[in-house]
Write a protein that holds these residues in place. Structure first.
Motif, PDB file in Angstrom:
ATOM      1  N   GLU A 342       0.833  -1.208   0.000  1.00 27.49           N
ATOM      2  CA  GLU A 342       0.000   0.000   0.000  1.00 27.49           C
ATOM      3  C   GLU A 342       0.866   1.256   0.000  1.00 27.49           C
ATOM      4  OE1 GLU A 342      -0.566  -2.696   1.472  1.00 27.49           O
ATOM      5  OE2 GLU A 342      -2.680  -3.131   1.730  1.00 27.49           O
ATOM      6  N   LEU A 343       2.027   1.156   0.655  1.00 26.87           N
ATOM      7  CA  LEU A 343       2.895   2.329   0.747  1.00 26.87           C
ATOM      8  C   LEU A 343       3.679   2.546  -0.537  1.00 26.87           C
ATOM      9  CD1 LEU A 343       4.258   1.796   4.357  1.00 26.87           C
ATOM     10  CD2 LEU A 343       2.249   3.041   3.625  1.00 26.87           C
ATOM     11  N   SER A 347       3.700   5.540  -4.756  1.00 31.50           N
ATOM     12  CA  SER A 347       4.766   6.444  -4.354  1.00 31.50           C
ATOM     13  C   SER A 347       5.948   6.302  -5.311  1.00 31.50           C
ATOM     14  CB  SER A 347       5.190   6.160  -2.921  1.00 31.50           C
ATOM     15  OG  SER A 347       5.766   4.891  -2.841  1.00 31.50           O
ATOM     16  N   GLY A 414       4.668   7.000   1.002  1.00 26.52           N
ATOM     17  CA  GLY A 414       3.470   6.182   1.178  1.00 26.52           C
ATOM     18  C   GLY A 414       2.832   6.398   2.543  1.00 26.52           C
ATOM     19  N   ILE A 415       3.673   6.483   3.595  1.00 26.16           N
ATOM     20  CA  ILE A 415       3.142   6.714   4.937  1.00 26.16           C
ATOM     21  C   ILE A 415       2.418   8.061   4.967  1.00 26.16           C
ATOM     22  CG2 ILE A 415       3.815   7.158   7.332  1.00 26.16           C
ATOM     23  CD1 ILE A 415       6.114   5.141   6.871  1.00 26.16           C
ATOM     24  N   GLN A 417       0.960   9.520   2.442  1.00 27.62           N
ATOM     25  CA  GLN A 417      -0.294   9.423   1.696  1.00 27.62           C
ATOM     26  C   GLN A 417      -1.375   8.716   2.498  1.00 27.62           C
ATOM     27  OE1 GLN A 417       1.221   7.395  -1.698  1.00 27.62           O
ATOM     28  NE2 GLN A 417       1.706   9.257  -2.812  1.00 27.62           N
ATOM     29  N   GLU A 418      -0.964   7.774   3.359  1.00 35.41           N
ATOM     30  CA  GLU A 418      -1.962   7.052   4.159  1.00 35.41           C
ATOM     31  C   GLU A 418      -2.652   7.979   5.149  1.00 35.41           C
ATOM     32  OE1 GLU A 418      -2.870   3.465   4.254  1.00 35.41           O
ATOM     33  OE2 GLU A 418      -2.247   3.957   2.228  1.00 35.41           O
ATOM     34  N   GLU A 419      -1.950   9.028   5.606  1.00 33.85           N
ATOM     35  CA  GLU A 419      -2.579   9.977   6.540  1.00 33.85           C
ATOM     36  C   GLU A 419      -3.420  10.953   5.740  1.00 33.85           C
ATOM     37  OE1 GLU A 419       0.746  11.693   8.493  1.00 33.85           O
ATOM     38  OE2 GLU A 419       1.266   9.850   9.532  1.00 33.85           O
ATOM     39  N   PHE A 420      -4.588  10.431   5.295  1.00 33.78           N
ATOM     40  CA  PHE A 420      -5.347  11.215   4.331  1.00 33.78           C
ATOM     41  C   PHE A 420      -5.973  12.452   4.944  1.00 33.78           C
ATOM     42  CE2 PHE A 420      -7.908   7.878   6.133  1.00 33.78           C
ATOM     43  CZ  PHE A 420      -9.046   8.534   6.545  1.00 33.78           C
TER      44      PHE A 420
END
Lengths: 501, 256
Positions: A342-343, A347, A414-415, A417-420
């Motif tokens: 996912e990360l 990216s 990626g990390i 982007q996960e913190e939307f």
């Protein structure tokens, strides 16, 4: 073995020399025009990478916007440099391994010009705004049949030479090269027909595109580089392949596993649920063909450690093999669903992995083979060991930096982007130093290749050393292990017949 | 090319027409690089290192684990969960309640209204079998919407859709104080609960039409089976709404 022959060593050397001579025009054309495209690609790479962290850079001209330069950069790297370096090596290596002079060098040269025409139109099309928007397939649609036809015109002669080879035994390099020559048209025709001729669901089209990209890396560039390395390492070191059965295991695992890879880039997309997992599994399993081949080559070369340090060919090739091992580790690390996939999915990891495989592995092996082939077809030795050393070390700095960005920068991005919930600027700030690192590493690679381009141009003009001694990295030209030096055109005391073995 | 192998070979070595040194020199020039090449020697058969096998085994285990998570071939449910509604991003401005699909929002509103009905028809909608009829599987609940709206708004006298006359004999009218949104909600709820699955939404517009039809009925009082069969076996007028449209659950209006 391909060199088991009833002829005596001198006749054998004459045969090999005549094979080299018969190929000098097409091979030199592929290597020099490939190098020219490499220069184009690196410059476009610097421009597009600079736009990531400095958006105002060259923003006044639509030809130089990010969407165009980035696509042109990768396509020039793949089709301009990668394929043409591969063609030069394939044509030369298949003639050598099939022990026949090339009888179609004029046709290959013509087809090579058509290939270059296709690539040029494609790159100009991308820069002019006619890109298809499909990664690695951005050339305007009319370019792909040109590329396919010239591909067949270039490699068909290698098929014929293989078919009429004098001996039954097939050396491991021939396995890899033949497989890559067959896999590429399969992958290329499948992807282009499914995307351009009978387009289906656009979500699945993105999946096919991801598979195409992955297949070019794993089913064309990887086997070409491995086949070349399996030729160069025993050839230069004079050692047998450490374990021939391990080499075959590496080949067959590559053939069985790698066609499944690629669709992990569409994790979470509405395509059949198992496809991304299958892609992730196959990409993780790339570790097996990569490590078996890499260990085999390392074990073959390690017993002549001094030679690896001394021979430009072996040094570049073994650096490429180390690049392959890093690539294998990254393939495992970046593709674990639920953790890193996912990360890395959206990216800079994807780009970093592509550059790691195209430059850190494939190009290094190609440089190794160029340092081996060019003196043989031009009958001149490389002019300067310092130029080769500069090319090597500065390239290493560049690619190590890109590998770090691929693995850690991509994960950091990626990390972010996960913190939307956070605003986009925080992701951009997280990525910022890595974007700079990419630009700096491309500048390193440009500097290193300036030395290479100069050197290759000198060789192309046949201004290399007229010596019967190879250019070694840690030995003065006069103190070579090949005995006393003599002028190549003036049969002196250290000439080939005096040191023949 | 001028390889020495193409030189005439039938001449004796010491024939005056061949300069041996010169011919040798040509071989040397041609083969300066190839003569010093090592040869590809026999295949090696060294044993494979243990750590290579172990490392490959570990990677095989990881890959097997990944493949194991792949589930069944086409399990879309794993990617798209049932009734999934996109959550509001934290920190975003107050934009009212979280949007739901039309089917969920109308049914949710209807479920609250239904609390008036469950005294007779039961929380499970199955009545008691003797005095109160079941709503589950009823032909008047499913199918055309106008007959259900008329029964709810005006009550029902006499036999139900099965022809059976229940102990209570009459259903009282429920229309008093019921707005169009309430009627739309409760009808959608009944038609999609207790095992009924019409899958469609009775919109506010349709419910408004039902209220007008009910007010315009010639004779007052509860409807009966004959009137339903004669006048009301039809859908309520109005444009259908895709049940997956996202709507605001408070206002039942589609969200932008």
């Amino acid at each position: 073995m391909s060199s088991d022959t009833s002829t005596n060593p001198e006749q054998d050397a004459v045969l090999r020399a005549s094979i080299d001579r018969s190929l000098r025009h097409p091979v030199m054309f592929f290597l020099t025009s490939g190098a020219a495209w490499l220069a184009v690609s690196i410059i476009l790479g610097i421009v597009s990478s600079a736009k990531v962290h400095s958006p105002g850079f060259l923003d006044s001209c639509s030809w130089l916007t990010y969407g165009r330069t980035q696509a042109a950069h990768l396509n020039a790297l793949v089709y301009g440099w990668g394929f043409q370096a591969a063609f030069g090596v394939i044509v030369w290596l298949m003639s050598r391994l099939s022990r026949q002079e090339c009888r179609a060098s004029g046709l290959i040269l013509t087809a090579g010009h058509i290939w270059n025409l296709g690539v040029s139109i494609g790159i100009l099309g991308i820069l002019g705004g006619f890109s298809t928007g499909m990664p690695w397939m951005e050339f305007p649609v009319f370019a792909w049949p040109v590329i396919l036809i010239s591909y067949f015109a270039i490699v068909i002669w290698s098929f014929i030479q293989f078919k009429v080879r004098p001996e039954g035994h097939v050396y491991i390099s021939q396995w890899y090269l033949m497989a890559a020559l067959i896999w590429f048209p399969w992958v290329f025709i499948t992807a282009n027909v499914l995307l351009h001729v009978i387009p289906g669901n656009p979500v699945m089209a993105a999946g096919i595109n991801a598979w195409y990209k992955s297949s070019l890396i794993f089913l064309f560039f990887t086997p070409i580089a491995l086949g070349t390395a399996f030729y160069l390492v025993p050839k230069v070191s004079g050692r047998p392949i450490y374990s021939y059965s391990l080499a075959k295991l590496g080949f067959w695992s590559l053939a069985v596993i790698m066609p499944w890879a690629g669709m992990q880039k569409l994790t979470g997309a509405p395509i059949p649920y198992f496809l991304p997992y299958l892609g992730a599994t196959a990409t993780i399993l790339f570790f097996i063909p990569a490590i078996t081949a890499a260990v085999n080559l390392l074990k073959t070369a390690i017993s002549s450690g001094d030679l690896v340090n001394n021979s430009p060919t072996l040094r570049f090739t073994m650096a490429g093999i180390v690049g392959l091992m890093v690539m294998a580790g990254a393939a495992v690390f970046l593709n674990i669903p639920g953790q890193t996939l996912e990360l890395s999915q959206f990216s800079m990891s994807g780009y970093g992995f592509e550059i790691l495989s195209l430059y850190g592995f494939f190009s290094f092996v190609m440089f190794g083979s160029i340092y081996f082939i060019v003196p043989r077809i031009t009958r001149r030795e490389w002019l300067s060991r310092r130029l080769i050393k500069m090319h090597f070390f500065i390239s290493i700095y560049g690619i190590v930096l890109i590998a770090l960005v691929a693995i850690f920068g991509g994960i950091q991005q990626g990390i972010g982007q996960e913190e939307f919930g956070k605003s986009y600027i925080t992701i951009a700030e997280r990525t910022f130093p890595y974007a700079w690192a990419v630009t700096i590493s491309w500048i390193f690679i440009l500097i290193s290749n300036v030395f290479f381009f100069m050197h290759l141009t000198v060789m192309w003009l046949r201004l290399g050393r007229r010596s019967n001694h190879p250019t070694l990295l840690n030995t003065e030209h006069g103190h070579s292990p090949h005995g006393e030096e003599g002028d190549i055109d003036n049969c002196g005391p250290g000439s080939a017949s005096a040191s023949a073995h | 090319m001028s390889s020495p192998s193409q030189q005439p070979t039938n001449k004796p070595d010491l024939d005056e027409s061949i300069n041996v040194t010169k011919a040798h020199g040509r071989v040397d020039r041609e083969t300066a690089a190839t003569a010093r090449e090592e040869r590809l020697v026999d295949n090696g058969h060294e044993p494979v290192s243990l750590w290579v096998i172990v490392a490959c085994g570990i990677v095989l285990l990881i890959a097997g684990g990944v493949l194991g998570k792949a589930g069944t071939l086409f399990s879309y449910g794993s990617t798209f969960q049932e009734g999934y509604v996109r959550g509001k991003a934290p920190g975003a401005g107050d934009e009212g309640p979280v949007a739901k699909t039309a089917l969920a929002a109308f049914s949710g509103k209807g479920a609250k209204i239904y609390s008036k009905c469950n005294g007779c028809h039961g929380a499970d909608g199955r009545g008691d079998g003797a005095n109160y009829p079941s709503l589950a599987g009823s032909k008047w609940v499913a199918g055309d919407t106008q007959k259900l709206a008329m029964v709810i708004l005006n009550g029902l006298q006499g036999p139900t859709s099965t022809g059976k006359v229940y102990g209570a004999g009459i259903m009282p009218a429920q229309g008093a104080g019921m707005g169009a949104e309430d009627l739309a909600g409760v009808m959608t709820y009944i038609r999609n609960s207790f095992g009924n699955a019409s899958g469609d939404v009775v919109t506010v517009e349709m419910a408004q039409a039902a209220l007008e039809l009910s007010a315009a009925r010639a004779k007052g009082g509860p409807v009966n089976a004959e009137e339903i069969a004669a006048d009301h076996m039809t859908m309520l007028p109005g444009e259908a709404l895709d049940p997956m449209t996202l709507v605001n659950p408070a206002t039942l209006k589609p969200v932008e």
